[in-house]
Structure formats: C-alpha cells, structure tokens
Scaffold this motif. Structure first.
Motif, PDB file in Angstrom:
ATOM      1  N   ASP A   1     -12.334   8.269 -53.506  1.00 30.29           N
ATOM      2  CA  ASP A   1     -11.556   8.173 -54.739  1.00 30.29           C
ATOM      3  C   ASP A   1     -10.064   8.237 -54.435  1.00 30.29           C
ATOM      4  OD1 ASP A   1     -11.544   8.230 -57.757  1.00 30.29           O
ATOM      5  OD2 ASP A   1     -10.531  10.138 -57.378  1.00 30.29           O
ATOM      6  N   LEU A   2      -9.672   9.115 -53.521  1.00 29.75           N
ATOM      7  CA  LEU A   2      -8.254   9.260 -53.174  1.00 29.75           C
ATOM      8  C   LEU A   2      -7.721   7.990 -52.512  1.00 29.75           C
ATOM      9  CD1 LEU A   2      -8.241  12.916 -51.762  1.00 29.75           C
ATOM     10  CD2 LEU A   2      -7.442  12.142 -53.998  1.00 29.75           C
ATOM     11  N   VAL A   3      -8.526   7.397 -51.624  1.00 32.61           N
ATOM     12  CA  VAL A   3      -8.094   6.153 -50.961  1.00 32.61           C
ATOM     13  C   VAL A   3      -7.977   5.031 -51.990  1.00 32.61           C
ATOM     14  CG1 VAL A   3      -8.717   4.401 -49.252  1.00 32.61           C
ATOM     15  CG2 VAL A   3      -9.082   6.809 -48.737  1.00 32.61           C
ATOM     16  N   ALA A   4      -8.956   4.928 -52.887  1.00 32.24           N
ATOM     17  CA  ALA A   4      -8.914   3.884 -53.917  1.00 32.24           C
ATOM     18  C   ALA A   4      -7.657   4.026 -54.779  1.00 32.24           C
ATOM     19  CB  ALA A   4     -10.172   3.959 -54.779  1.00 32.24           C
ATOM     20  N   ARG A   5      -7.312   5.250 -55.154  1.00 33.21           N
ATOM     21  CA  ARG A   5      -6.134   5.465 -55.993  1.00 33.21           C
ATOM     22  C   ARG A   5      -4.846   5.152 -55.233  1.00 33.21           C
ATOM     23  NH1 ARG A   5      -7.708   7.439 -60.711  1.00 33.21           N
ATOM     24  NH2 ARG A   5      -9.815   8.320 -60.782  1.00 33.21           N
ATOM     25  N   LEU A   6      -4.805   5.499 -53.967  1.00 33.95           N
ATOM     26  CA  LEU A   6      -3.614   5.189 -53.173  1.00 33.95           C
ATOM     27  C   LEU A   6      -3.401   3.672 -53.097  1.00 33.95           C
ATOM     28  CD1 LEU A   6      -2.577   6.826 -49.824  1.00 33.95           C
ATOM     29  CD2 LEU A   6      -2.608   4.357 -50.016  1.00 33.95           C
ATOM     30  N   ILE A   7      -4.477   2.923 -52.811  1.00 34.12           N
ATOM     31  CA  ILE A   7      -4.380   1.471 -52.723  1.00 34.12           C
ATOM     32  C   ILE A   7      -4.042   0.881 -54.086  1.00 34.12           C
ATOM     33  CG2 ILE A   7      -5.660  -0.663 -52.259  1.00 34.12           C
ATOM     34  CD1 ILE A   7      -4.909   0.901 -49.751  1.00 34.12           C
ATOM     35  N   GLY A   8      -4.737   1.356 -55.135  1.00 35.30           N
ATOM     36  CA  GLY A   8      -4.485   0.842 -56.478  1.00 35.30           C
ATOM     37  C   GLY A   8      -3.057   1.076 -56.940  1.00 35.30           C
ATOM     38  N   GLU A   9      -2.549   2.282 -56.713  1.00 35.30           N
ATOM     39  CA  GLU A   9      -1.180   2.598 -57.109  1.00 35.30           C
ATOM     40  C   GLU A   9      -0.179   1.732 -56.351  1.00 35.30           C
ATOM     41  OE1 GLU A   9      -0.778   6.738 -56.352  1.00 35.30           O
ATOM     42  OE2 GLU A   9      -2.242   7.324 -57.883  1.00 35.30           O
ATOM     43  N   GLY A  10      -0.442   1.534 -55.059  1.00 35.87           N
ATOM     44  CA  GLY A  10       0.465   0.733 -54.244  1.00 35.87           C
ATOM     45  C   GLY A  10       0.512  -0.720 -54.679  1.00 35.87           C
ATOM     46  N   LEU A  11      -0.644  -1.301 -54.955  1.00 40.55           N
ATOM     47  CA  LEU A  11      -0.687  -2.701 -55.379  1.00 40.55           C
ATOM     48  C   LEU A  11      -0.121  -2.869 -56.790  1.00 40.55           C
ATOM     49  CD1 LEU A  11      -4.162  -3.830 -53.954  1.00 40.55           C
ATOM     50  CD2 LEU A  11      -1.879  -4.247 -52.997  1.00 40.55           C
ATOM     51  N   GLN A  12      -0.312  -1.869 -57.635  1.00 40.50           N
ATOM     52  CA  GLN A  12       0.248  -1.926 -58.984  1.00 40.50           C
ATOM     53  C   GLN A  12       1.774  -1.943 -58.932  1.00 40.50           C
ATOM     54  OE1 GLN A  12      -1.657   0.412 -62.065  1.00 40.50           O
ATOM     55  NE2 GLN A  12       0.315   1.128 -62.833  1.00 40.50           N
ATOM     56  N   LYS A  13       2.352  -1.098 -58.102  1.00 39.21           N
ATOM     57  CA  LYS A  13       3.810  -1.079 -57.948  1.00 39.21           C
ATOM     58  C   LYS A  13       4.314  -2.396 -57.360  1.00 39.21           C
ATOM     59  CE  LYS A  13       4.248   3.932 -57.330  1.00 39.21           C
ATOM     60  NZ  LYS A  13       4.576   5.011 -56.366  1.00 39.21           N
ATOM     61  N   LYS A  14       3.556  -2.941 -56.433  1.00 37.81           N
ATOM     62  CA  LYS A  14       3.973  -4.154 -55.729  1.00 37.81           C
ATOM     63  C   LYS A  14       3.938  -5.371 -56.640  1.00 37.81           C
ATOM     64  CE  LYS A  14       2.816  -6.976 -51.686  1.00 37.81           C
ATOM     65  NZ  LYS A  14       4.241  -7.069 -51.267  1.00 37.81           N
ATOM     66  N   TRP A  15       2.874  -5.488 -57.451  1.00 37.52           N
ATOM     67  CA  TRP A  15       2.663  -6.714 -58.223  1.00 37.52           C
ATOM     68  C   TRP A  15       2.884  -6.560 -59.724  1.00 37.52           C
ATOM     69  CZ3 TRP A  15      -2.331  -7.484 -54.962  1.00 37.52           C
ATOM     70  CH2 TRP A  15      -1.989  -8.099 -53.738  1.00 37.52           C
ATOM     71  N   GLY A  16       3.105  -5.340 -60.202  1.00 38.20           N
ATOM     72  CA  GLY A  16       3.437  -5.149 -61.600  1.00 38.20           C
ATOM     73  C   GLY A  16       2.299  -5.332 -62.574  1.00 38.20           C
ATOM     74  N   GLN A  17       1.059  -5.265 -62.094  1.00 40.03           N
ATOM     75  CA  GLN A  17      -0.111  -5.337 -62.950  1.00 40.03           C
ATOM     76  C   GLN A  17      -0.945  -4.075 -62.741  1.00 40.03           C
ATOM     77  OE1 GLN A  17      -0.771  -7.415 -65.305  1.00 40.03           O
ATOM     78  NE2 GLN A  17       0.691  -9.062 -64.884  1.00 40.03           N
ATOM     79  N   PRO A  18      -1.620  -3.590 -63.794  1.00 42.52           N
ATOM     80  CA  PRO A  18      -2.381  -2.342 -63.655  1.00 42.52           C
ATOM     81  C   PRO A  18      -3.616  -2.494 -62.772  1.00 42.52           C
ATOM     82  CG  PRO A  18      -2.719  -3.312 -65.829  1.00 42.52           C
ATOM     83  CD  PRO A  18      -1.649  -4.110 -65.175  1.00 42.52           C
TER      84      PRO A  18
END
Length: 327
Positions: free
Chosen positions: A49-66
């Motif tokens: 769960d922690l890895v998924a959130r780290l990746i998700g948060e990073g890609l969200q910041k990078k691409w501007g989509q949730p």
C-alpha cells in the motif's frame, strides 16, 4: 467493377484510416486525461500500500491527474489480480503487485486470469530481501549452526511463514532444497501470528521482511542470522547474506512491480515506465523507499516480463520437485 455502395465504403475507410492512426499515435501524449486507479492486492497500511501511494502521488504531481489507490485483498492476490485483468486496457486501471504473481501459477489453483497473457508488464519497481531470524529460545545464533542442527534433527526445527504459497513459504522451501535440510514449515495467516509465536518460543525461526521486525532486532528480542538478498542491507549492515555464508546460488527477494491489463497500448506502457523512473529518481522518494526498507530496482517492461516468465517456470519446478501441497 465495384458497385457504388462498395466504392463509397472503401473511400470512407481510406479517409478514416489516417485519422485512426493519428489518434492512436497521440494516445500517450494525452495520457492520462482523467483519474487513474492504482489497485493492489492487500490491505491498507502494508508495504505494498505504501509503495502504491508513493508511485500514485508521484505520477499525480508529474501529470496533474488524480491517481487513487484501491486495495482489493483476498485469495492471496487473486481478487485484485482478476479485477485488473478484466479492466479496460487503456492505462486507467493498473496493478501494483508483488512477487506472489509469479507464484500463483504454481499453486495448482484454477486462476481467473493467466499471469503472462492477462497482463502487460510496465516496470519492476523495488525489491525487499527477507531476513532469517531465530527466537531466543531456539539458541540458534548463526546460519551455520542452523544448518548443522537441521541436518542432525530433520523436520524438527520449526519455521513459520505468513501463509501457504506465500513468497516467504517458497523462500523457505528453496532454502531447504539448497542447503539439503528439512525445516518444518508452520503456516500462519499473516505476520502477526508468526511474530507472536516466535517471541513466545513456540516456533524456532522465520523468513520475513526487514521493516516489520527492525525494532525487535534492535531490542535484541530476536536474532538475525542471514539475509536472503544479493547484498547486505543498510538496515542490517552486520548481518551476512546467505550467499556470503557459502550458498552462492541462493537469493530471494520480494519484488514490487506495476502491470496493466493485456492490450494496453505500448506507448502508454512506455510513458508509465518513464514516469515511474523519473518519480523514483527524486531524492525525497528515494529517502521514503529507504525508510520502509526497500531497494529501488527498476526494470523496463521487457526485462520485467522475462523475470515473470522465468520465475513462473522455476517456482513450478520447485513445487513439483518438492511435491508441495499449496492448496
């Protein structure tokens, strides 16, 4: 000579074909255009769960989509895997999985998906070695002592795991085969029961991820005797690897990786791979991975796919050779 209806259809097709190709080629440029769901196969709060959130948060910041994280536990990873395998292959439903995906085909279960055919590998992200720890009651303080005692007393030393067919279980069985010993496998339903009984002296040892037992090791409540990775861990710099202890062909790590439904466009897969790589290159994310005991170990789609294939073959062979009952 073509009739008017056929000629008109061919004309329309020829006009639309370039538009179709252009639309597909621009798919990755526009991706993601809306919310992306990042599924994993376990409960909230764990390492996956922690890895998924780290990746998700990073890609969200990078691409501007949730990017939202959705833990779908059940069936040892089958529930979450089936959900993503049946999702539309457009890059908007992804699976953050672990090495259990290469074990599932060896478990003689009827799976609702085919690991190699139902998913498109995106990237291996990170790896986590097991630490072999012993209870104080066992009196075992080194790998050499463990193996010597196990040879003198086959099937007497008890080794707990988080469950039948888990990466931990198969790491134990592979170690048995490699060292020529027989540890008695004691399966539990999760790590909590393993640790409780280890501390109480009801089992002698276990193979487990470092983060969950780092505090117990620091306090001296359990004894770390070896690491199953290819190199020593910064979290346990004084603990040797199994390789260092005289077994050069034994390395076992839990890996974390991202897959998409089969049929997801290749340009979307490539964009995700590049995005993940850039996210994990950020110093703050490298620090977060270090804090949860993971080693960043990125592999591109083709190499990650080969890893999945090779591991499926080797686990099936181990299950057959050891005549393991995994149901």
């Amino acid at each position: 000579m073509l009739d008017r209806r056929t000629a008109l259809a061919l004309t329309i097709s020829s006009l639309l074909a370039p538009l179709s190709k252009t639309s597909f080629a621009q798919g990755a440029d526009k991706y993601p255009a809306r919310l992306v769901t990042l599924v994993h196969q376990y409960t909230a709060g764990g390492t996956t769960d922690l890895v998924a959130r780290l990746i998700g948060e990073g890609l969200q910041k990078k691409w501007g989509q949730p990017f939202i994280v959705n833990g779908l536990s059940g069936g040892g990873g089958i529930v979450g895997g089936a959900h993503v395998a049946n999702a539309k292959p457009d890059g908007y439903t992804l699976l953050l999985t672990i090495s259990v995906m290469s074990i599932l085909p060896a478990m003689n279960k009827k799976l609702p998906f085919d690991v190699e055919r139902s998913f498109a590998p995106v990237a291996k992200i990170a790896s986590l070695p097991f630490v072999i720890i012993t209870s104080k009651a066992s009196g075992i303080t080194s790998l050499e002592q463990l193996i010597a005692r196990a040879k003198e007393n086959p099937d007497k030393i008890t080794c707990g795991s988080v469950g039948i067919g888990s990466p931990h279980h198969l790491a134990i069985e592979l170690f048995n085969q490699t060292a020529g010993i027989t540890l008695r496998h004691v399966p539990y339903k999760g790590a909590a029961g393993v640790i409780t009984d280890l501390l109480g002296g009801f089992i002698d040892m276990t193979f487990i991820g470092i983060p969950g037992v780092a505090g117990l090791i620091d306090s001296g409540s359990v004894t770390p005797i070896a690491l199953t990775g290819s190199e020593r861990s910064p979290m346990l710099p004084k603990t040797p690897t199994v390789v260092e202890s005289g077994y050069p062909h034994y390395t076992q790590e839990t890996w974390y990786g991202l897959v998409a439904p089969a049929g997801t466009p290749g340009d979307v897969i490539d964009k995700l791979y590049r995005g993940i790589t850039e996210v994990l290159e950020l110093p703050e994310n490298q620090k977060r991975m270090d804090e949860i005991g993971l080693k960043i170990a990125i592999e591109p789609p083709a190499i990650f796919g080969k890893r999945l294939h090779d591991e499926i073959v080797s686990w099936r062979k181990l299950v057959t050779d050891r005549q393991l009952e995994l149901n």
